[in-house]
Design a protein around this motif. Structure first.
Motif, short mmCIF file in Angstrom:
data_model
loop_
_atom_site.label_atom_id
_atom_site.label_comp_id
_atom_site.label_asym_id
_atom_site.label_seq_id
_atom_site.Cartn_x
_atom_site.Cartn_y
_atom_site.Cartn_z
N ASP A 51 -1.64 -0.85 11.47
CA ASP A 51 -0.94 -2.11 10.95
C ASP A 51 -1.00 -3.22 11.57
N VAL A 52 -1.61 -3.44 13.09
CA VAL A 52 -1.81 -4.53 13.82
C VAL A 52 -3.17 -5.15 13.22
N THR A 53 -3.03 -6.36 12.82
CA THR A 53 -4.53 -6.75 12.26
C THR A 53 -5.03 -8.09 13.33
N GLY A 54 -3.84 -8.85 13.69
CA GLY A 54 -4.01 -9.79 14.46
C GLY A 54 -3.58 -11.13 13.89
N ALA A 55 -3.58 -11.07 12.36
CA ALA A 55 -3.09 -12.05 11.59
C ALA A 55 -1.82 -12.74 11.94
N GLU A 56 -0.83 -11.50 12.84
CA GLU A 56 0.63 -12.05 13.20
C GLU A 56 0.60 -13.11 14.15
N ILE A 57 -0.37 -13.55 14.74
CA ILE A 57 -0.30 -14.42 15.90
C ILE A 57 -0.07 -15.83 15.37
N ASP A 65 -10.79 -11.52 16.62
CA ASP A 65 -9.54 -10.64 16.12
C ASP A 65 -9.32 -9.32 17.29
N ASP A 66 -10.31 -9.16 18.07
CA ASP A 66 -9.89 -8.12 18.85
C ASP A 66 -8.84 -8.68 20.07
N VAL A 67 -9.15 -9.80 20.32
CA VAL A 67 -8.13 -10.45 21.34
C VAL A 67 -6.92 -10.59 20.76
N ALA A 68 -6.89 -11.21 19.51
CA ALA A 68 -5.69 -11.29 18.85
C ALA A 68 -4.84 -10.05 18.51
N ARG A 69 -5.45 -8.78 18.42
CA ARG A 69 -4.78 -7.82 17.99
C ARG A 69 -3.92 -7.36 19.56
N ASN A 70 -4.69 -7.43 20.45
CA ASN A 70 -4.22 -7.27 21.86
C ASN A 70 -2.94 -8.03 22.36
N LEU A 71 -3.18 -9.31 21.79
CA LEU A 71 -1.77 -10.53 21.95
C LEU A 71 -0.86 -10.01 21.18
N VAL A 72 -0.93 -9.48 19.97
CA VAL A 72 0.18 -9.12 19.32
C VAL A 72 0.88 -7.84 19.88
N MET A 73 0.22 -6.94 20.51
CA MET A 73 0.60 -5.83 21.30
C MET A 73 1.33 -6.23 22.31
#
Length: 301
Positions: free
Chosen positions: A9-15, A32-40
């Motif tokens: 459910d973590v897409t990276g669009a949450e940043i 996108d990969d970096v964004a998903r890690n930042l969301v986590m």
């Protein structure tokens, strides 16, 4: 490179939009990969900081030239008390952006490294004037903490005294400022003044981000029971059901009519109907009563 599992459910669009803007310098798949890690990192920072730290290191290896990545890595290191790493990341982010908003947390890292003098010096640097109101309050909190680290408790109290502390308006930082002031008063030997400030902190902290309510209860001699703790609930019930016992001779009973409550077995073992007679009997009658009592007990045996 070792990657960590990320929920679907973590897409990276949450940043935030500004972070997304910084990531546009990267290829889309990598961004996108970096964004998903930042969301986590953001999700886990407060509740599972060690896990957040792991995700921040992945993001850092993927995009070390992105300011938001360096900042996220800095906060993950800071929350896990890796103050040297945190300071390195914050300095890098500041060099990339030129912003001063990280100045207070950088000063607090100096405190964490055992250098309160350096933190205090940073509180007097021109960068502080570039901070917004929230940043200036944060800097004041760090400076007061540095004073406390150095044993300058009265100076810590003075450092926190400000229009923001005196204001009745409630802001996101109000509860922490009032709580820090109450703690500073205690450290300065002015505990009698701290209660009002813990109460004010609690009023400004409906979500309980500080433990002002608990500190207030400690001062008032109350005890919190966690409603979600079965053991605490069971103990509270047992305490409520247990009869209150007082010593046989209690000074509070003098001059009053006493009513003594005893367990049933205590009455059977220690109470005898002849006890009432002894109070009014003569010495000879007492001997006779004792003999009669022994005789009855022999017959029961």
């Amino acid at each position: 490179m070792h990657r960590l599992p990320i929920p679907e459910d973590v897409t990276g669009a949450e940043i935030d939009a500004d972070v997304r803007q910084e990531l546009m310098s990267l290829p889309k798949t990598l961004a996108d990969d970096v964004a998903r890690n930042l969301v986590m990192v953001a999700r886990l920072l407060d509740t599972e900081p060690e896990e957040a730290y792991k995700f921040s290191r992945v993001a850092l290896r993927l995009a070390s030239r992105v300011p938001s990545v360096r900042e996220a890595a800095g906060f993950a290191s800071y929350m896990t008390q890796r103050y040297s790493e945190a300071l390195t990341e914050f300095r890098a982010a500041r060099r990339m952006t030129g912003r001063a908003d990280l100045w207070p947390v950088m000063a607090d890292c100096e405190r964490g490294l055992g250098r309160p003098e350096k933190a205090l010096a940073m509180a007097g640097e021109p960068e502080v004037k570039q901070l917004d109101k929230a940043g200036q309050v944060e800097m004041r909190l760090v400076a007061a903490g540095a004073r406390g680290d150095m044993g300058q408790f009265d100076a810590a109290v003075v450092t926190l005294q400000s229009p923001e502390l005196a204001s009745n308006a409630v802001h996101p930082w109000t509860a922490r400022l009032r709580y820090a002031y109450a703690e500073a008063l205690i450290a300065a030997g002015r505990a009698d003044e701290s209660r009002d400030w813990f109460a004010k902190a609690a009023e400004a902290d409906p979500e309980g981000s500080t433990n002002a309510d608990e500190r207030l209860a400690e001062i008032d001699g109350l005890e919190f029971v966690d409603a979600l703790d079965p053991e605490a609930e069971e103990l509270a019930e047992e305490t409520a059901e247990e009869p209150v016992r007082r010593p046989a001779h209690d000074p509070r009973d003098e001059g009053t009519d006493k009513v003594i409550f005893e367990e049933d077995e205590d009455v059977e073992e220690f109470y005898d109907e002849d006890d009432l007679e002894i109070e009014e009997a003569s010495a000879q009658e007492v001997d006779q009563i004792d003999r009669d009592r022994e005789a009855r007990r022999s017959e029961r045996d």
